[in-house]
Write a protein that holds these residues in place. Structure first.
Motif, PDB file in Angstrom:
ATOM      1  N   ALA A 243       0.839  -1.205   0.000  1.00  9.90           N
ATOM      2  CA  ALA A 243       0.000   0.000   0.000  1.00  9.90           C
ATOM      3  C   ALA A 243       0.875   1.257   0.000  1.00  9.90           C
ATOM      4  O   ALA A 243       0.597   2.225  -0.704  1.00  9.90           O
ATOM      5  N   GLY A 247       0.346   1.766  -3.663  1.00  5.18           N
ATOM      6  CA  GLY A 247      -1.063   2.119  -3.555  1.00  5.18           C
ATOM      7  C   GLY A 247      -1.350   3.472  -4.204  1.00  5.18           C
ATOM      8  O   GLY A 247      -0.464   4.320  -4.322  1.00  5.18           O
ATOM      9  N   VAL A 272      -5.551  -0.753   0.596  1.00  2.19           N
ATOM     10  CA  VAL A 272      -4.466  -1.563   0.022  1.00  2.19           C
ATOM     11  C   VAL A 272      -4.064  -0.933  -1.311  1.00  2.19           C
ATOM     12  O   VAL A 272      -3.169  -0.099  -1.355  1.00  2.19           O
ATOM     13  N   GLU A 273      -4.767  -1.280  -2.400  1.00  2.00           N
ATOM     14  CA  GLU A 273      -4.367  -0.713  -3.707  1.00  2.00           C
ATOM     15  C   GLU A 273      -4.895   0.711  -3.900  1.00  2.00           C
ATOM     16  O   GLU A 273      -4.445   1.424  -4.792  1.00  2.00           O
ATOM     17  N   SER A 275      -6.531   4.214  -1.512  1.00  2.00           N
ATOM     18  CA  SER A 275      -6.818   4.705  -0.154  1.00  2.00           C
ATOM     19  C   SER A 275      -8.270   5.179  -0.042  1.00  2.00           C
ATOM     20  O   SER A 275      -8.900   5.565  -1.036  1.00  2.00           O
TER      21      SER A 275
END
Ligand code: NCD
Length: 307
Positions: A243, A247, A272-273, A275
């Motif tokens: 992240a 991310g 994770v990928e 926000s």
């Protein structure tokens, strides 16, 4: 790749000419705006039946195909492999033939094996639409992504599109790259080396493992989920580290153009990928994509079985 076998349906984004795609997006625009205004849609595809046949989980894709077909006046059947004769060992082809024998005109198929929809299309009278096959393609997601970008930016031609994260395991990334590159976009795959494909040029893209380089000047940022179900081993050290380094968050988004928009095909892993902050910002078009999915799939069904 599997274009020859696709017949009247849609298996790969490469099966359709650019003018057919543009006509579909144009029609989708009228439908999208009418739905937004709460007006009736002037199109009907009565007397036809659509079945969704899903061998993998889905929320958006299945529901939006079913809603699209219902809004066009089609009859709709929903078959989820986990609750069908598949659990008794029935083959894919026999399931498809069974649906055909009942008079189904369109089969929307999601399958974990790349190439399964193309195989079925070669043996079927019904129109087969690929709703995601393994790591190969997800052409209708690419159509709705292109539609969403077109609506937001007023054009597609010449934009820089950064597709970020787990590109290697993503059928959405493959279909998006094929489509956006055909529209004359600069397509970039951005992520850690272990999650980037080896042959990006075959998809009209270039790879970047440096976020700074990959996002510089991007008009469109497409974030992708880490598809752990397709990984043989852990390809990222930890989710927190991933992240932080790869991310899409306010800091990484600042590397793109100030008016860059953010897409995600869903399902999202918040934090994770992508926000929380980006998801809830004005720049994220993630729920517009979902809305566009219904209009684009209505336009697609009009093309495949309408008139
Ligand atoms: C995608 C899929 O199934 O390929 N989801 C979708 O159809 N909207 C992406 C994913 O699963 O991450």
């Amino acid at each position: 790749m599997f274009g020859e076998a696709s017949g009247k349906g849609l298996i790969s984004i490469e099966d359709w000419s650019l003018w057919r795609i543009e006509a579909c997006l144009e029609r989708a625009r009228g439908i999208f705006e009418a739905r937004r205004r709460g007006e009736p849609i002037p199109y009907k595809v009565e007397g036809k039946t659509l079945a969704t046949l899903f061998y993998e989980p889905s929320t958006r894709t299945r529901v939006s195909f079913e809603l699209a077909a219902q809004e066009l006046g089609m009859k709709v059947l929903s078959i989820q492999a986990a609750a069908s004769s598949v659990t008794k060992g029935e083959s894919l082809l026999d399931s498809v033939r069974t649906l055909e024998a009942m008079g189904v005109d369109v089969i929307v198929l999601r399958h974990p094996l790349s190439g399964a929809p193309a195989f079925v299309a070669g043996h079927s009278r019904a129109a087969i639409i690929n709703a995601g096959d393994g790591m190969h393609e997800h052409p209708t997601q690419a159509l709705l992504d292109a539609f969403t970008v077109w609506r937001a930016k007023g054009r597609i031609q010449g934009l820089t599109v950064a597709i970020c994260g787990d590109v290697l395991h993503s059928r959405v990334a493959r279909s998006d790259a094929l489509l956006f590159s055909r529209f004359g976009c600069e397509v970039r795959f951005v992520g850690p080396l272990a999650l980037l494909p080896r042959n990006p040029s075959a998809l009209g893209a270039r790879c970047f493992s440096d976020m700074r380089e990959g996002l510089a000047g991007a008009d469109v940022v497409i974030a992708l989920r880490l598809q752990k179900e397709r990984m043989d081993s852990a390809l990222v050290p930890s989710l927190a580290e991933y992240a932080k380094r790869y991310g899409i968050n306010s800091a990484s988004l600042a590397l793109a153009k100030p008016d860059a928009v953010v897409l995600h095909p869903g399902p999202m892993h918040r934090g994770v990928e992508i926000s929380e902050e980006v998801i809830e910002s004005e720049r994220a078009l993630i729920f517009t994509q979902v809305e566009a999915g219904v209009a684009v799939r209505m336009a697609l069904l009009m093309d495949v079985v309408g008139e």
